[in-house]
Design a protein around this motif. Structure first.
Motif, PDB file in Angstrom:
ATOM      1  N   ALA A 132       0.898  -1.103  -0.189  1.00 55.40           N
ATOM      2  CA  ALA A 132      -0.229   0.160   0.043  1.00 55.40           C
ATOM      3  C   ALA A 132       0.812   1.418   0.054  1.00 55.40           C
ATOM      4  O   ALA A 132       0.588   2.088  -0.785  1.00 55.40           O
ATOM      5  N   THR A 133       1.938   1.398   0.673  1.00 52.27           N
ATOM      6  CA  THR A 133       2.957   2.568   0.866  1.00 52.27           C
ATOM      7  C   THR A 133       3.658   2.458  -0.599  1.00 52.27           C
ATOM      8  O   THR A 133       3.850   3.619  -1.058  1.00 52.27           O
ATOM      9  N   ILE A 134       3.914   1.434  -0.960  1.00 46.16           N
ATOM     10  CA  ILE A 134       4.505   1.467  -2.718  1.00 46.16           C
ATOM     11  C   ILE A 134       3.538   2.342  -3.384  1.00 46.16           C
ATOM     12  O   ILE A 134       4.028   3.252  -4.337  1.00 46.16           O
ATOM     13  N   PHE A 135       2.207   1.934  -3.394  1.00 47.28           N
ATOM     14  CA  PHE A 135       1.366   2.585  -4.392  1.00 47.28           C
ATOM     15  C   PHE A 135       1.008   4.192  -3.721  1.00 47.28           C
ATOM     16  O   PHE A 135       0.923   4.882  -4.877  1.00 47.28           O
ATOM     17  N   ASP A 136       1.072   4.318  -2.715  1.00 50.68           N
ATOM     18  CA  ASP A 136       1.000   5.741  -2.327  1.00 50.68           C
ATOM     19  C   ASP A 136       2.151   6.603  -2.678  1.00 50.68           C
ATOM     20  O   ASP A 136       2.023   7.716  -3.141  1.00 50.68           O
ATOM     21  N   THR A 137       3.457   5.876  -2.767  1.00 43.62           N
ATOM     22  CA  THR A 137       4.704   6.580  -3.132  1.00 43.62           C
ATOM     23  C   THR A 137       4.549   6.896  -4.750  1.00 43.62           C
ATOM     24  O   THR A 137       4.720   8.099  -5.115  1.00 43.62           O
ATOM     25  N   LEU A 138       3.881   5.903  -5.506  1.00 42.46           N
ATOM     26  CA  LEU A 138       3.846   6.321  -6.789  1.00 42.46           C
ATOM     27  C   LEU A 138       2.852   7.076  -7.189  1.00 42.46           C
ATOM     28  O   LEU A 138       3.090   7.868  -8.172  1.00 42.46           O
ATOM     29  N   ALA A 139       1.733   7.394  -6.297  1.00 39.22           N
ATOM     30  CA  ALA A 139       0.860   8.552  -6.395  1.00 39.22           C
ATOM     31  C   ALA A 139       1.448   9.645  -6.265  1.00 39.22           C
ATOM     32  O   ALA A 139       1.030  10.946  -6.924  1.00 39.22           O
ATOM     33  N   VAL A 140       2.381   9.779  -5.181  1.00 36.01           N
ATOM     34  CA  VAL A 140       3.117  11.079  -4.687  1.00 36.01           C
ATOM     35  C   VAL A 140       3.777  11.469  -5.778  1.00 36.01           C
ATOM     36  O   VAL A 140       4.083  12.691  -6.292  1.00 36.01           O
ATOM     37  N   LEU A 141       4.715  10.408  -6.571  1.00 31.73           N
ATOM     38  CA  LEU A 141       5.456  10.768  -7.739  1.00 31.73           C
ATOM     39  C   LEU A 141       4.971  11.281  -8.970  1.00 31.73           C
ATOM     40  O   LEU A 141       5.534  11.972  -9.712  1.00 31.73           O
ATOM     41  N   THR A 142       3.692  10.597  -9.210  1.00 30.97           N
ATOM     42  CA  THR A 142       3.105  10.968 -10.537  1.00 30.97           C
ATOM     43  C   THR A 142       1.822  11.814 -10.708  1.00 30.97           C
ATOM     44  O   THR A 142       1.551  12.364 -11.490  1.00 30.97           O
ATOM     45  N   VAL A 143       1.339  12.208  -9.413  1.00 29.90           N
ATOM     46  CA  VAL A 143       0.177  13.188  -9.440  1.00 29.90           C
ATOM     47  C   VAL A 143       0.702  14.503  -8.485  1.00 29.90           C
ATOM     48  O   VAL A 143       1.574  14.349  -7.391  1.00 29.90           O
ATOM     49  N   PRO A 144       0.448  15.810  -9.163  1.00 28.04           N
ATOM     50  CA  PRO A 144       0.902  16.865  -8.364  1.00 28.04           C
ATOM     51  C   PRO A 144       0.508  17.058  -7.123  1.00 28.04           C
ATOM     52  O   PRO A 144      -0.771  16.439  -6.724  1.00 28.04           O
ATOM     53  N   ILE A 145       0.970  17.358  -5.889  1.00 25.58           N
ATOM     54  CA  ILE A 145       0.635  17.553  -4.597  1.00 25.58           C
ATOM     55  C   ILE A 145      -0.964  18.232  -4.387  1.00 25.58           C
ATOM     56  O   ILE A 145      -1.701  17.646  -3.988  1.00 25.58           O
ATOM     57  N   CYS A 146      -0.874  19.424  -4.950  1.00 26.10           N
ATOM     58  CA  CYS A 146      -1.936  20.080  -5.121  1.00 26.10           C
ATOM     59  C   CYS A 146      -3.010  20.010  -6.176  1.00 26.10           C
ATOM     60  O   CYS A 146      -3.859  20.869  -6.238  1.00 26.10           O
ATOM     61  N   ALA A 147      -3.019  18.860  -6.894  1.00 26.90           N
ATOM     62  CA  ALA A 147      -3.907  18.841  -7.904  1.00 26.90           C
ATOM     63  C   ALA A 147      -5.357  18.376  -7.358  1.00 26.90           C
ATOM     64  O   ALA A 147      -5.393  17.793  -6.594  1.00 26.90           O
TER      65      ALA A 147
END
Length: 147
Positions: A132-147
């Motif tokens: 779950a943390t890997i998927f969360d990290t992938l989201a942080v890397l691919t989606v802008p923080i304030c999008a």
């Protein structure tokens, strides 16, 4: 007086090898990953919600980049602790895997080998929270923080 279940003096404890595993190690293997994942989720939410609330920070600010780095560091620390919990649970399981003879389905029916069972649950849970943390990290890397 009602007659209770008879206990034979030859009956062994259901978790004979329980003393071969430290209780703190078993507890960390079982609860370390869920606890750190919950803490990581709360910290990440607090950081991003403060920075991304309307009118707080202007787009393109260095603050957003710093928050993203902090969130990534938080995720990395969570991954390390979840991996450590997985390995500790695996070590506990190896120490108790031969606690009782028999197939796993038989041992589950009779309730034998609970230390090994808790170790196995810890391995599965820690692996799940690591994923779950890997998927969360992938989201942080691919989606802008304030999008």
């Amino acid at each position: 007086m009602a007659a209770g279940p008879q206990q034979s003096s030859t009956q062994s404890h259901p978790a004979r090898r329980r003393n071969s595993v430290d209780a703190w190690a078993l507890g960390f293997g079982l609860l370390g990953a869920p606890a750190i994942w919950s803490l990581h989720l709360i910290v990440n939410y607090a950081l991003t919600s403060e920075v991304c609330s309307p009118g707080t920070i202007q787009a393109g600010s260095d603050v957003i980049a710093n928050v993203q780095r902090t969130v990534l560091l938080n995720n990395a620390a969570t991954l390390i602790i979840a991996a450590l919990a997985t390995f500790v649970a695996y070590g506990c399981w190896r120490a108790t895997r031969d606690e009782e003879n028999g197939a796993h389905d038989h041992l589950l029916e009779v309730g034998e080998g609970r230390t090994g069972f808790l170790s196995m649950v810890g391995m599965v849970a820690a692996g799940g929270f690591f994923t779950a943390t890997i998927f969360d990290t992938l989201a942080v890397l691919t989606v802008p923080i304030c999008a």
